[in-house]
Design a protein around this motif. Structure first.
Motif, PDB file in Angstrom:
ATOM      1  N   ASP A 240       0.842  -1.195   0.000  1.00 30.37           N
ATOM      2  CA  ASP A 240       0.000   0.000   0.000  1.00 30.37           C
ATOM      3  C   ASP A 240       0.881   1.251   0.000  1.00 30.37           C
ATOM      4  O   ASP A 240       1.936   1.282   0.646  1.00 30.37           O
ATOM      5  CB  ASP A 240      -0.901   0.016   1.234  1.00 30.37           C
ATOM      6  N   TYR A 241       0.429   2.282  -0.717  1.00 31.28           N
ATOM      7  CA  TYR A 241       1.166   3.544  -0.721  1.00 31.28           C
ATOM      8  C   TYR A 241       0.202   4.706  -0.934  1.00 31.28           C
ATOM      9  O   TYR A 241      -0.920   4.535  -1.425  1.00 31.28           O
ATOM     10  CB  TYR A 241       2.242   3.543  -1.814  1.00 31.28           C
ATOM     11  N   ASP A 242       0.636   5.896  -0.564  1.00 21.96           N
ATOM     12  CA  ASP A 242      -0.137   7.111  -0.800  1.00 21.96           C
ATOM     13  C   ASP A 242       0.158   7.634  -2.203  1.00 21.96           C
ATOM     14  O   ASP A 242       1.314   7.607  -2.656  1.00 21.96           O
ATOM     15  CB  ASP A 242       0.221   8.189   0.225  1.00 21.96           C
ATOM     16  N   ALA A 243      -0.876   8.115  -2.874  1.00 27.41           N
ATOM     17  CA  ALA A 243      -0.698   8.618  -4.235  1.00 27.41           C
ATOM     18  C   ALA A 243       0.337   9.742  -4.291  1.00 27.41           C
ATOM     19  O   ALA A 243       1.049   9.896  -5.283  1.00 27.41           O
ATOM     20  CB  ALA A 243      -2.040   9.098  -4.782  1.00 27.41           C
ATOM     21  N   ALA A 244       0.435  10.516  -3.209  1.00 28.89           N
ATOM     22  CA  ALA A 244       1.391  11.622  -3.183  1.00 28.89           C
ATOM     23  C   ALA A 244       2.838  11.138  -3.261  1.00 28.89           C
ATOM     24  O   ALA A 244       3.735  11.893  -3.643  1.00 28.89           O
ATOM     25  CB  ALA A 244       1.190  12.451  -1.916  1.00 28.89           C
ATOM     26  N   ASP A 245       3.059   9.853  -2.895  1.00 30.15           N
ATOM     27  CA  ASP A 245       4.413   9.302  -2.906  1.00 30.15           C
ATOM     28  C   ASP A 245       4.729   8.520  -4.183  1.00 30.15           C
ATOM     29  O   ASP A 245       5.795   7.920  -4.292  1.00 30.15           O
ATOM     30  CB  ASP A 245       4.609   8.370  -1.702  1.00 30.15           C
ATOM     31  N   ALA A 262      -9.685   3.234  -5.861  1.00 29.43           N
ATOM     32  CA  ALA A 262     -10.897   3.869  -6.350  1.00 29.43           C
ATOM     33  C   ALA A 262     -10.953   5.345  -5.982  1.00 29.43           C
ATOM     34  O   ALA A 262     -11.499   6.172  -6.731  1.00 29.43           O
ATOM     35  CB  ALA A 262     -12.123   3.139  -5.807  1.00 29.43           C
ATOM     36  N   ASP A 263     -10.405   5.726  -4.830  1.00 35.22           N
ATOM     37  CA  ASP A 263     -10.486   7.127  -4.401  1.00 35.22           C
ATOM     38  C   ASP A 263      -9.341   7.982  -4.938  1.00 35.22           C
ATOM     39  O   ASP A 263      -9.288   9.193  -4.658  1.00 35.22           O
ATOM     40  CB  ASP A 263     -10.524   7.203  -2.869  1.00 35.22           C
ATOM     41  N   GLU A 264      -8.428   7.373  -5.689  1.00 40.27           N
ATOM     42  CA  GLU A 264      -7.299   8.064  -6.312  1.00 40.27           C
ATOM     43  C   GLU A 264      -6.316   8.659  -5.294  1.00 40.27           C
ATOM     44  O   GLU A 264      -5.328   9.260  -5.684  1.00 40.27           O
ATOM     45  CB  GLU A 264      -7.773   9.182  -7.256  1.00 40.27           C
ATOM     46  N   ALA A 265      -6.603   8.530  -3.998  1.00 37.99           N
ATOM     47  CA  ALA A 265      -5.695   9.081  -2.994  1.00 37.99           C
ATOM     48  C   ALA A 265      -4.657   8.067  -2.553  1.00 37.99           C
ATOM     49  O   ALA A 265      -3.673   8.428  -1.915  1.00 37.99           O
ATOM     50  CB  ALA A 265      -6.488   9.561  -1.769  1.00 37.99           C
ATOM     51  N   ALA A 266      -4.907   6.796  -2.861  1.00 33.29           N
ATOM     52  CA  ALA A 266      -3.989   5.741  -2.451  1.00 33.29           C
ATOM     53  C   ALA A 266      -3.827   4.754  -3.597  1.00 33.29           C
ATOM     54  O   ALA A 266      -4.580   4.768  -4.575  1.00 33.29           O
ATOM     55  CB  ALA A 266      -4.501   5.038  -1.197  1.00 33.29           C
ATOM     56  N   GLY A 267      -2.855   3.899  -3.475  1.00 31.36           N
ATOM     57  CA  GLY A 267      -2.616   2.902  -4.506  1.00 31.36           C
ATOM     58  C   GLY A 267      -2.005   1.658  -3.909  1.00 31.36           C
ATOM     59  O   GLY A 267      -1.708   1.601  -2.704  1.00 31.36           O
ATOM     60  N   VAL A 268      -1.817   0.671  -4.754  1.00 31.84           N
ATOM     61  CA  VAL A 268      -1.199  -0.569  -4.321  1.00 31.84           C
ATOM     62  C   VAL A 268      -0.200  -1.015  -5.382  1.00 31.84           C
ATOM     63  O   VAL A 268      -0.494  -0.967  -6.581  1.00 31.84           O
ATOM     64  CB  VAL A 268      -2.259  -1.668  -4.052  1.00 31.84           C
ATOM     65  N   ALA A 269       0.983  -1.388  -4.935  1.00 30.73           N
ATOM     66  CA  ALA A 269       1.988  -1.979  -5.824  1.00 30.73           C
ATOM     67  C   ALA A 269       1.800  -3.485  -5.792  1.00 30.73           C
ATOM     68  O   ALA A 269       1.832  -4.092  -4.712  1.00 30.73           O
ATOM     69  CB  ALA A 269       3.387  -1.600  -5.364  1.00 30.73           C
ATOM     70  N   ARG A 270       1.594  -4.102  -6.946  1.00 37.28           N
ATOM     71  CA  ARG A 270       1.327  -5.529  -7.011  1.00 37.28           C
ATOM     72  C   ARG A 270       2.285  -6.181  -8.010  1.00 37.28           C
ATOM     73  O   ARG A 270       2.376  -5.758  -9.164  1.00 37.28           O
ATOM     74  CB  ARG A 270      -0.125  -5.797  -7.438  1.00 37.28           C
ATOM     75  N   PHE A 271       3.001  -7.211  -7.574  1.00 31.21           N
ATOM     76  CA  PHE A 271       3.895  -7.958  -8.451  1.00 31.21           C
ATOM     77  C   PHE A 271       4.128  -9.330  -7.839  1.00 31.21           C
ATOM     78  O   PHE A 271       3.805  -9.584  -6.671  1.00 31.21           O
ATOM     79  CB  PHE A 271       5.233  -7.225  -8.639  1.00 31.21           C
ATOM     80  N   ARG A 272       4.694 -10.226  -8.621  1.00 30.38           N
ATOM     81  CA  ARG A 272       5.028 -11.564  -8.148  1.00 30.38           C
ATOM     82  C   ARG A 272       6.549 -11.719  -8.129  1.00 30.38           C
ATOM     83  O   ARG A 272       7.260 -11.164  -8.980  1.00 30.38           O
ATOM     84  CB  ARG A 272       4.407 -12.639  -9.054  1.00 30.38           C
ATOM     85  N   THR A 273       7.042 -12.463  -7.153  1.00 31.89           N
ATOM     86  CA  THR A 273       8.471 -12.732  -7.050  1.00 31.89           C
ATOM     87  C   THR A 273       8.665 -14.095  -6.392  1.00 31.89           C
ATOM     88  O   THR A 273       7.697 -14.715  -5.921  1.00 31.89           O
ATOM     89  CB  THR A 273       9.185 -11.634  -6.238  1.00 31.89           C
ATOM     90  N   ASP A 274       9.913 -14.548  -6.368  1.00 33.66           N
ATOM     91  CA  ASP A 274      10.223 -15.840  -5.748  1.00 33.66           C
ATOM     92  C   ASP A 274      11.185 -15.694  -4.581  1.00 33.66           C
ATOM     93  O   ASP A 274      11.713 -16.672  -4.070  1.00 33.66           O
ATOM     94  CB  ASP A 274      10.830 -16.788  -6.793  1.00 33.66           C
TER      95      ASP A 274
END
Length: 295
Positions: A240-245, A262-274
């Motif tokens: 999780d991260y703030d959109a400002a960052d 959805a609120d454009e104020a926050a976001g999520v970084a999503r990826f796969r790794t091993d």
């Protein structure tokens, strides 16, 4: 630097009936073993090399072989110009300008047309008189003059002083590195220029060593995949991260992996790794920029 040397060797061989490995080594200021490896590379690339045994022998190319500049297409000329101009953006050496003049005649006079190829390379710093540019200039002189350097280096294990024998400068992804023989470790090491806290080029010179081939791909590099690529052995990571960052975050995580909420104020970084340990180090590096949600 190796590409420049290979092109130079090819031009020497094309313009002379024969030469010796020793003469090439002296001309390009490298070891005879390095020249032997370069000749092997040229042979594998299709340059018709011939060897002349015995006294007065040497190496050359088959009779009639020439480096025909007219065989370069417009795309070829643009690509060659991009590579050499990228080298010049760091070095500024007049020898590179002369090499461009020989291999891509008229390129600098008609730079707009030549530079209109699909790739442009500029490896110089964004900052005038930048620290990175200063380090590059000092270390490039040290490599050419075979002078030792004293560095203060910040590694994962801590800060330490090293005396090194600079062999070459390496550009990998977005960073410069020094490949050098470390006298304290008695082995070649790759030093990231950003981690060099202090640098002094010494008056002491050194004899060139047989420089090992560079392995620029980590043998156990973590996989980093889009979240929808469910490859066996990988797991999903969500931060999780703030959109400002977001702008600061893309310095570390590719924007392809950042999704807005959805609120454009926050976001999520999503990826796969091993590699769970790598994820832990990443979270520690990011600090307050992102907070782990999964796993």
């Amino acid at each position: 630097m190796r590409m420049e040397r290979l092109i130079g060797i090819m031009c020497v061989l094309a313009d002379a009936q024969r030469t010796t490995i020793g003469a090439l080594a002296e001309r390009f200021e490298v070891s005879t073993r390095t020249i032997a490896r370069d000749l092997d590379t040229l042979g594998q690339a299709g340059v018709p090399l011939v060897t002349f045994p015995g006294a007065g022998g040497g190496v050359g190319v088959v009779e009639g072989f020439k480096v025909r500049r007219d065989l370069l297409s417009t795309h070829d000329a643009a690509a060659l110009y991009a590579v050499l101009d990228g080298l010049r953006s760091v070095d500024g050496d007049q020898a590179v300008t002369q090499l461009i003049a020989r291999l891509v005649p008229g390129a600098d006079e008609n730079a707009q047309a030549t530079a209109s190829g699909p790739i442009a390379l500029d490896l110089s710093s964004w900052f005038a008189d930048g620290i990175a540019q200063e380090k590059l200039a000092l270390l490039l002189d040290a490599v050419r003059e075979r002078r030792c350097a004293r560095i203060e280096y910040i590694a994962r294990s801590g800060r330490s002083a090293r005396t090194v024998e600079p062999a070459r400068l390496v550009y990998k992804q977005s960073s410069w590195y020094l490949h050098a023989f470390c006298r304290e470790r008695e082995a070649f090491r790759l030093f990231k220029l950003k981690r060099i806290a202090a640098l002094e080029v010494l008056g002491e010179t050194f004899e060139p060593r047989d420089t090992p081939a560079l392995a620029l791909s980590a043998p156990h590099a973590p996989l980093l995949l889009p979240p929808d690529e469910d490859v066996p052995g990988t797991f999903l990571v969500e931060l999780d991260y703030d959109a400002a960052d977001e702008f600061a975050l893309v310095e570390t995580i590719d924007a392809r992996f950042l999704e807005r909420g959805a609120d454009e104020a926050a976001g999520v970084a999503r990826f796969r790794t091993d590699d769970a340990a790598w994820v832990q180090r990443l979270c520690g590096f990011l600090g307050d920029l992102a907070h782990i949600r999964k796993p």
